[in-house]
Design an enzyme around this catalytic site. Structure first.
Site, short mmCIF file in Angstrom:
data_model
loop_
_atom_site.label_atom_id
_atom_site.label_comp_id
_atom_site.label_asym_id
_atom_site.label_seq_id
_atom_site.Cartn_x
_atom_site.Cartn_y
_atom_site.Cartn_z
N GLY A 46 0.84 -1.19 0.00
CA GLY A 46 0.00 0.00 0.00
C GLY A 46 0.87 1.24 0.00
O GLY A 46 2.07 1.17 0.30
N GLN A 51 3.07 9.97 1.43
CA GLN A 51 4.37 9.30 1.57
C GLN A 51 5.35 9.69 0.46
O GLN A 51 6.54 9.49 0.59
CB GLN A 51 4.19 7.78 1.63
CG GLN A 51 3.47 7.31 2.91
CD GLN A 51 3.30 5.82 2.94
OE1 GLN A 51 2.33 5.29 2.39
NE2 GLN A 51 4.24 5.12 3.56
N CYS A 107 5.74 -0.29 7.49
CA CYS A 107 5.44 0.95 6.79
C CYS A 107 6.66 1.36 5.97
O CYS A 107 7.78 1.34 6.50
CB CYS A 107 5.09 2.05 7.80
SG CYS A 107 4.65 3.61 7.02
N LEU A 108 6.45 1.70 4.72
CA LEU A 108 7.57 2.08 3.86
C LEU A 108 8.21 3.38 4.33
O LEU A 108 9.37 3.64 4.00
CB LEU A 108 7.09 2.21 2.41
CG LEU A 108 6.51 0.92 1.81
CD1 LEU A 108 5.91 1.18 0.43
CD2 LEU A 108 7.58 -0.18 1.73
N HIS A 149 -4.56 1.49 7.86
CA HIS A 149 -3.18 2.00 7.96
C HIS A 149 -2.98 3.16 6.98
O HIS A 149 -2.45 4.21 7.34
CB HIS A 149 -2.22 0.84 7.67
CG HIS A 149 -0.78 1.22 7.59
ND1 HIS A 149 0.16 0.76 8.51
CD2 HIS A 149 -0.08 1.99 6.71
CE1 HIS A 149 1.36 1.25 8.18
NE2 HIS A 149 1.23 2.00 7.10
N GLU A 150 -3.43 2.97 5.73
CA GLU A 150 -3.22 4.01 4.70
C GLU A 150 -4.09 5.23 4.99
O GLU A 150 -3.65 6.37 4.78
CB GLU A 150 -3.52 3.45 3.30
CG GLU A 150 -2.67 2.26 2.87
CD GLU A 150 -1.17 2.49 3.00
OE1 GLU A 150 -0.74 3.65 2.92
OE2 GLU A 150 -0.44 1.51 3.21
N HIS A 153 -2.47 7.49 7.36
CA HIS A 153 -1.48 8.37 6.72
C HIS A 153 -2.13 9.68 6.26
O HIS A 153 -1.53 10.74 6.35
CB HIS A 153 -0.86 7.70 5.49
CG HIS A 153 0.30 6.79 5.78
ND1 HIS A 153 1.46 7.23 6.37
CD2 HIS A 153 0.49 5.47 5.54
CE1 HIS A 153 2.31 6.22 6.48
NE2 HIS A 153 1.75 5.14 5.99
O1 K1U Z 1 3.97 2.31 3.99
C1 K1U Z 1 2.89 1.80 3.79
O2 K1U Z 1 1.87 2.36 4.14
C2 K1U Z 1 2.83 0.47 3.09
C3 K1U Z 1 2.81 -0.71 4.03
C4 K1U Z 1 1.37 -1.20 4.12
C5 K1U Z 1 1.03 -2.09 5.27
C6 K1U Z 1 1.72 -3.26 5.51
C7 K1U Z 1 1.37 -4.08 6.57
C8 K1U Z 1 0.33 -3.74 7.37
C9 K1U Z 1 -0.35 -2.57 7.15
C10 K1U Z 1 -0.01 -1.76 6.07
C11 K1U Z 1 3.72 -1.78 3.44
O3 K1U Z 1 3.52 -2.23 2.37
S1 K1U Z 1 5.03 -2.34 4.41
C12 K1U Z 1 5.78 -3.62 3.39
C13 K1U Z 1 4.98 -4.87 3.36
O4 K1U Z 1 4.08 -5.07 4.14
C14 K1U Z 1 5.28 -5.92 2.33
C15 K1U Z 1 6.29 -5.77 1.42
C16 K1U Z 1 6.55 -6.77 0.48
C17 K1U Z 1 5.80 -7.91 0.48
C18 K1U Z 1 4.78 -8.08 1.38
C19 K1U Z 1 4.52 -7.09 2.32
ZN ZN Z 2 2.58 3.29 6.12
#
Ligand code: K1U
Ligand code: ZN
Length: 185
Positions: A46, A51, A107-108, A149-150, A153
């Site tokens: 996401g 971001q 979270c990225l 979560h998004e 943000h």
């Molecule tokens: O930064 C963000 O908002 C994105 C975040 C979304 C998220 C992940 C887990 C729980 C709630 C919200 C991410 O994508 S973190 C990376 C991640 O979860 C992932 C990356 C590669 C493969 C699978 C998962």
């Molecule tokens: Zn995030």
């Protein structure tokens, strides 16, 4: 389409409250295209517009990557998941069930930090899609986790804001150290 830099904590832009989009235009779609490419590149499941420094109520998501990618198909080959992008403009939560579920969130904007957060397991959402069409649907499981979560943000809220002050400050320090190590590499 362009891969844009993802802002990380403690960048104050991440605490900004995003604004509604007046109309879904080609410009909005170009933003969503860039966001999707940026999210796939990261990689993540996401991404909210803030971001990448754009304070608009826009989210992209693709939950396929959260599935077990090592699962085998009938021929014994490794399965390559089909992209399944979703686009959310001006999303709203209309209802949420009382049942809370813990999920280990990442979270990225807070790389290398993960922690368990409890959120409602099902939420009813309304949003405009890529073409500006209104959609109302229930999100459940990882979809419910990710959209909440998004949407946080968009309000300038990060998942570490639900943790203790100590855990939050440790998380920010860890990210600063991680970002610094990338500069020298
Ligand atoms: O930064 C963000 O908002 C994105 C975040 C979304 C998220 C992940 C887990 C729980 C709630 C919200 C991410 O994508 S973190 C990376 C991640 O979860 C992932 C990356 C590669 C493969 C699978 C998962
Ligand atoms: Zn995030």
């Amino acid at each position: 389409m362009t891969i844009r830099p993802i802002l990380t904590v403690p960048n104050p832009v991440l605490k900004q409250v995003s604004k509604p989009v007046a109309e879904v235009t080609d410009e909005t779609r170009a933003l969503m295209d860039d966001m999707l490419e940026t999210m796939y590149d990261a990689p993540g499941i996401g991404l909210a517009a803030i971001q990448i420094g754009v304070p608009l109520n826009v989210i992209v998501m693709d939950l396929v990557k959260d599935k077990d990618e090592s699962e085998d198909n009938d021929r014994g080959d490794e399965k390559t998941p089909e992209p399944n992008p979703k686009f959310f403009v001006n999303p709203e939560i209309l209802e949420a069930v009382d049942e809370l579920r813990p999920y280990e969130e990442g979270c990225l904007s807070i790389p290398e930090v993960y922690d368990e957060i409890e959120r409602p397991n099902r939420v009813k959402i309304r949003y405009l899609d890529y073409h500006g069409k209104e959609v109302v649907e229930w999100a459940e499981g990882i979809y419910a986790v990710c959209i909440q979560h998004e949407m946080d943000h968009l309000k300038g809220v990060l998942f570490i804001d639900y943790l203790s002050r100590l855990k939050r400050s440790r998380a920010v320090k860890k990210v600063q150290k991680f970002e610094k190590s990338k500069d020298v590499a």
